[in-house]
Design a protein around this motif. Structure first.
Motif, PDB file in Angstrom:
ATOM      1  N   PRO A  40       0.805  -1.226   0.000  1.00 62.52           N
ATOM      2  CA  PRO A  40       0.000   0.000   0.000  1.00 62.52           C
ATOM      3  C   PRO A  40       0.838   1.276   0.000  1.00 62.52           C
ATOM      4  O   PRO A  40       0.502   2.242  -0.676  1.00 62.52           O
ATOM      5  CB  PRO A  40      -0.817  -0.102   1.290  1.00 62.52           C
ATOM      6  N   VAL A  41       1.933   1.258   0.730  1.00 57.65           N
ATOM      7  CA  VAL A  41       2.790   2.445   0.781  1.00 57.65           C
ATOM      8  C   VAL A  41       3.466   2.676  -0.566  1.00 57.65           C
ATOM      9  O   VAL A  41       3.515   3.801  -1.074  1.00 57.65           O
ATOM     10  CB  VAL A  41       3.843   2.300   1.907  1.00 57.65           C
ATOM     11  N   ALA A  42       3.972   1.606  -1.166  1.00 57.40           N
ATOM     12  CA  ALA A  42       4.658   1.736  -2.451  1.00 57.40           C
ATOM     13  C   ALA A  42       3.703   2.185  -3.551  1.00 57.40           C
ATOM     14  O   ALA A  42       4.044   3.055  -4.362  1.00 57.40           O
ATOM     15  CB  ALA A  42       5.309   0.408  -2.833  1.00 57.40           C
ATOM     16  N   SER A  43       2.502   1.622  -3.588  1.00 56.56           N
ATOM     17  CA  SER A  43       1.562   1.993  -4.646  1.00 56.56           C
ATOM     18  C   SER A  43       1.070   3.427  -4.486  1.00 56.56           C
ATOM     19  O   SER A  43       0.935   4.156  -5.471  1.00 56.56           O
ATOM     20  CB  SER A  43       0.384   1.019  -4.678  1.00 56.56           C
ATOM     21  N   ALA A  44       0.820   3.860  -3.253  1.00 57.38           N
ATOM     22  CA  ALA A  44       0.382   5.243  -3.025  1.00 57.38           C
ATOM     23  C   ALA A  44       1.504   6.224  -3.359  1.00 57.38           C
ATOM     24  O   ALA A  44       1.266   7.283  -3.951  1.00 57.38           O
ATOM     25  CB  ALA A  44      -0.070   5.412  -1.586  1.00 57.38           C
ATOM     26  N   THR A  45       2.729   5.857  -3.004  1.00 58.44           N
ATOM     27  CA  THR A  45       3.870   6.719  -3.302  1.00 58.44           C
ATOM     28  C   THR A  45       4.087   6.844  -4.805  1.00 58.44           C
ATOM     29  O   THR A  45       4.288   7.954  -5.322  1.00 58.44           O
ATOM     30  CB  THR A  45       5.141   6.174  -2.637  1.00 58.44           C
ATOM     31  N   LEU A  46       4.043   5.732  -5.504  1.00 60.30           N
ATOM     32  CA  LEU A  46       4.259   5.755  -6.951  1.00 60.30           C
ATOM     33  C   LEU A  46       3.146   6.512  -7.672  1.00 60.30           C
ATOM     34  O   LEU A  46       3.409   7.303  -8.585  1.00 60.30           O
ATOM     35  CB  LEU A  46       4.355   4.327  -7.488  1.00 60.30           C
ATOM     36  N   ALA A  47       1.899   6.300  -7.266  1.00 55.46           N
ATOM     37  CA  ALA A  47       0.784   7.023  -7.887  1.00 55.46           C
ATOM     38  C   ALA A  47       0.872   8.512  -7.592  1.00 55.46           C
ATOM     39  O   ALA A  47       0.602   9.345  -8.465  1.00 55.46           O
ATOM     40  CB  ALA A  47      -0.541   6.458  -7.394  1.00 55.46           C
ATOM     41  N   GLY A  48       1.240   8.868  -6.366  1.00 53.03           N
ATOM     42  CA  GLY A  48       1.402  10.279  -6.027  1.00 53.03           C
ATOM     43  C   GLY A  48       2.523  10.927  -6.817  1.00 53.03           C
ATOM     44  O   GLY A  48       2.387  12.052  -7.298  1.00 53.03           O
ATOM     45  N   LEU A  49       3.611  10.218  -6.968  1.00 50.58           N
ATOM     46  CA  LEU A  49       4.740  10.731  -7.742  1.00 50.58           C
ATOM     47  C   LEU A  49       4.362  10.909  -9.214  1.00 50.58           C
ATOM     48  O   LEU A  49       4.697  11.929  -9.833  1.00 50.58           O
ATOM     49  CB  LEU A  49       5.933   9.787  -7.602  1.00 50.58           C
ATOM     50  N   ALA A  50       3.661   9.945  -9.774  1.00 45.21           N
ATOM     51  CA  ALA A  50       3.230  10.050 -11.174  1.00 45.21           C
ATOM     52  C   ALA A  50       2.284  11.235 -11.370  1.00 45.21           C
ATOM     53  O   ALA A  50       2.364  11.943 -12.386  1.00 45.21           O
ATOM     54  CB  ALA A  50       2.556   8.756 -11.610  1.00 45.21           C
ATOM     55  N   SER A  51       1.405  11.465 -10.415  1.00 42.80           N
ATOM     56  CA  SER A  51       0.472  12.582 -10.550  1.00 42.80           C
ATOM     57  C   SER A  51       1.193  13.924 -10.447  1.00 42.80           C
ATOM     58  O   SER A  51       0.888  14.852 -11.207  1.00 42.80           O
ATOM     59  CB  SER A  51      -0.639  12.483  -9.509  1.00 42.80           C
ATOM     60  N   VAL A  52       2.147  14.029  -9.551  1.00 47.94           N
ATOM     61  CA  VAL A  52       2.903  15.280  -9.429  1.00 47.94           C
ATOM     62  C   VAL A  52       3.735  15.532 -10.686  1.00 47.94           C
ATOM     63  O   VAL A  52       3.814  16.670 -11.168  1.00 47.94           O
ATOM     64  CB  VAL A  52       3.788  15.249  -8.161  1.00 47.94           C
ATOM     65  N   ILE A  53       4.329  14.494 -11.239  1.00 48.10           N
ATOM     66  CA  ILE A  53       5.101  14.644 -12.477  1.00 48.10           C
ATOM     67  C   ILE A  53       4.195  15.093 -13.618  1.00 48.10           C
ATOM     68  O   ILE A  53       4.560  15.967 -14.411  1.00 48.10           O
ATOM     69  CB  ILE A  53       5.839  13.337 -12.822  1.00 48.10           C
ATOM     70  N   ALA A  54       2.991  14.521 -13.710  1.00 54.68           N
ATOM     71  CA  ALA A  54       2.057  14.928 -14.762  1.00 54.68           C
ATOM     72  C   ALA A  54       1.637  16.384 -14.582  1.00 54.68           C
ATOM     73  O   ALA A  54       1.529  17.133 -15.564  1.00 54.68           O
ATOM     74  CB  ALA A  54       0.835  14.011 -14.763  1.00 54.68           C
ATOM     75  N   LEU A  55       1.412  16.812 -13.356  1.00 54.40           N
ATOM     76  CA  LEU A  55       1.057  18.219 -13.107  1.00 54.40           C
ATOM     77  C   LEU A  55       2.216  19.150 -13.461  1.00 54.40           C
ATOM     78  O   LEU A  55       1.994  20.234 -14.022  1.00 54.40           O
ATOM     79  CB  LEU A  55       0.638  18.408 -11.655  1.00 54.40           C
ATOM     80  N   ILE A  56       3.428  18.742 -13.169  1.00 55.01           N
ATOM     81  CA  ILE A  56       4.597  19.550 -13.532  1.00 55.01           C
ATOM     82  C   ILE A  56       4.737  19.641 -15.048  1.00 55.01           C
ATOM     83  O   ILE A  56       5.010  20.715 -15.596  1.00 55.01           O
ATOM     84  CB  ILE A  56       5.875  18.978 -12.881  1.00 55.01           C
ATOM     85  N   LEU A  57       4.521  18.533 -15.743  1.00 58.61           N
ATOM     86  CA  LEU A  57       4.589  18.556 -17.209  1.00 58.61           C
ATOM     87  C   LEU A  57       3.498  19.442 -17.797  1.00 58.61           C
ATOM     88  O   LEU A  57       3.723  20.163 -18.784  1.00 58.61           O
ATOM     89  CB  LEU A  57       4.473  17.139 -17.768  1.00 58.61           C
ATOM     90  N   GLY A  58       2.293  19.391 -17.216  1.00 62.23           N
ATOM     91  CA  GLY A  58       1.220  20.270 -17.681  1.00 62.23           C
ATOM     92  C   GLY A  58       1.565  21.722 -17.484  1.00 62.23           C
ATOM     93  O   GLY A  58       1.341  22.562 -18.380  1.00 62.23           O
ATOM     94  N   THR A  59       2.137  22.053 -16.343  1.00 63.54           N
ATOM     95  CA  THR A  59       2.562  23.424 -16.092  1.00 63.54           C
ATOM     96  C   THR A  59       3.653  23.846 -17.057  1.00 63.54           C
ATOM     97  O   THR A  59       3.644  24.972 -17.582  1.00 63.54           O
ATOM     98  CB  THR A  59       3.067  23.560 -14.631  1.00 63.54           C
ATOM     99  N   TRP A  60       4.580  22.950 -17.314  1.00 60.96           N
ATOM    100  CA  TRP A  60       5.657  23.253 -18.259  1.00 60.96           C
ATOM    101  C   TRP A  60       5.096  23.522 -19.658  1.00 60.96           C
ATOM    102  O   TRP A  60       5.551  24.443 -20.346  1.00 60.96           O
ATOM    103  CB  TRP A  60       6.653  22.101 -18.293  1.00 60.96           C
ATOM    104  N   CYS A  61       4.108  22.733 -20.078  1.00 61.59           N
ATOM    105  CA  CYS A  61       3.500  22.953 -21.391  1.00 61.59           C
ATOM    106  C   CYS A  61       2.831  24.326 -21.461  1.00 61.59           C
ATOM    107  O   CYS A  61       2.913  25.010 -22.485  1.00 61.59           O
ATOM    108  CB  CYS A  61       2.469  21.862 -21.690  1.00 61.59           C
ATOM    109  N   PHE A  62       2.172  24.733 -20.383  1.00 65.84           N
ATOM    110  CA  PHE A  62       1.508  26.030 -20.378  1.00 65.84           C
ATOM    111  C   PHE A  62       2.507  27.189 -20.364  1.00 65.84           C
ATOM    112  O   PHE A  62       2.196  28.269 -20.856  1.00 65.84           O
ATOM    113  CB  PHE A  62       0.536  26.147 -19.200  1.00 65.84           C
ATOM    114  N   THR A  63       3.698  26.974 -19.823  1.00 66.10           N
ATOM    115  CA  THR A  63       4.691  28.041 -19.833  1.00 66.10           C
ATOM    116  C   THR A  63       5.319  28.207 -21.212  1.00 66.10           C
ATOM    117  O   THR A  63       5.973  29.221 -21.460  1.00 66.10           O
ATOM    118  CB  THR A  63       5.799  27.794 -18.797  1.00 66.10           C
ATOM    119  N   ARG A  64       5.139  27.259 -22.088  1.00 67.21           N
ATOM    120  CA  ARG A  64       5.703  27.317 -23.438  1.00 67.21           C
ATOM    121  C   ARG A  64       4.828  28.107 -24.419  1.00 67.21           C
ATOM    122  O   ARG A  64       5.165  28.220 -25.576  1.00 67.21           O
ATOM    123  CB  ARG A  64       5.920  25.916 -23.999  1.00 67.21           C
ATOM    124  N   LEU A  65       3.707  28.631 -23.962  1.00 65.67           N
ATOM    125  CA  LEU A  65       2.799  29.361 -24.865  1.00 65.67           C
ATOM    126  C   LEU A  65       3.334  30.704 -25.249  1.00 65.67           C
ATOM    127  O   LEU A  65       3.891  31.462 -24.728  1.00 65.67           O
ATOM    128  CB  LEU A  65       1.420  29.514 -24.225  1.00 65.67           C
TER     129      LEU A  65
END
Length: 65
Positions: A40-65
């Motif tokens: 449970p700890v590993a799966s929650a950590t990995l899912a949380g990390l993936a979501s934060v990375i996706a949010l960072i990538l989305g922010t990066w895409c918006f800064t490229r406008l």
């Protein structure tokens, strides 16, 4: 010409990251598994990390406008 794809990619990353982060938080709060047959700890950590990375990538895409 590059503005449309950047907006699309930013929206997709932001929606995916936000949705995954909310879903993971709800599952952890209810003490339900995030992934089956995984620690449970590993799966929650990995899912949380993936979501934060996706949010960072989305922010990066918006800064490229």
């Amino acid at each position: 010409m590059e503005r449309g794809p950047a907006i699309f990619a930013g929206v997709v990353f932001a929606l995916f990251g936000g949705g995954l982060l909310v879903w993971t938080a709800v599952r952890v709060r209810q003490r339900r598994p995030v992934a089956q047959n995984v620690s449970p700890v590993a799966s929650a950590t990995l899912a949380g990390l993936a979501s934060v990375i996706a949010l960072i990538l989305g922010t990066w895409c918006f800064t490229r406008l």
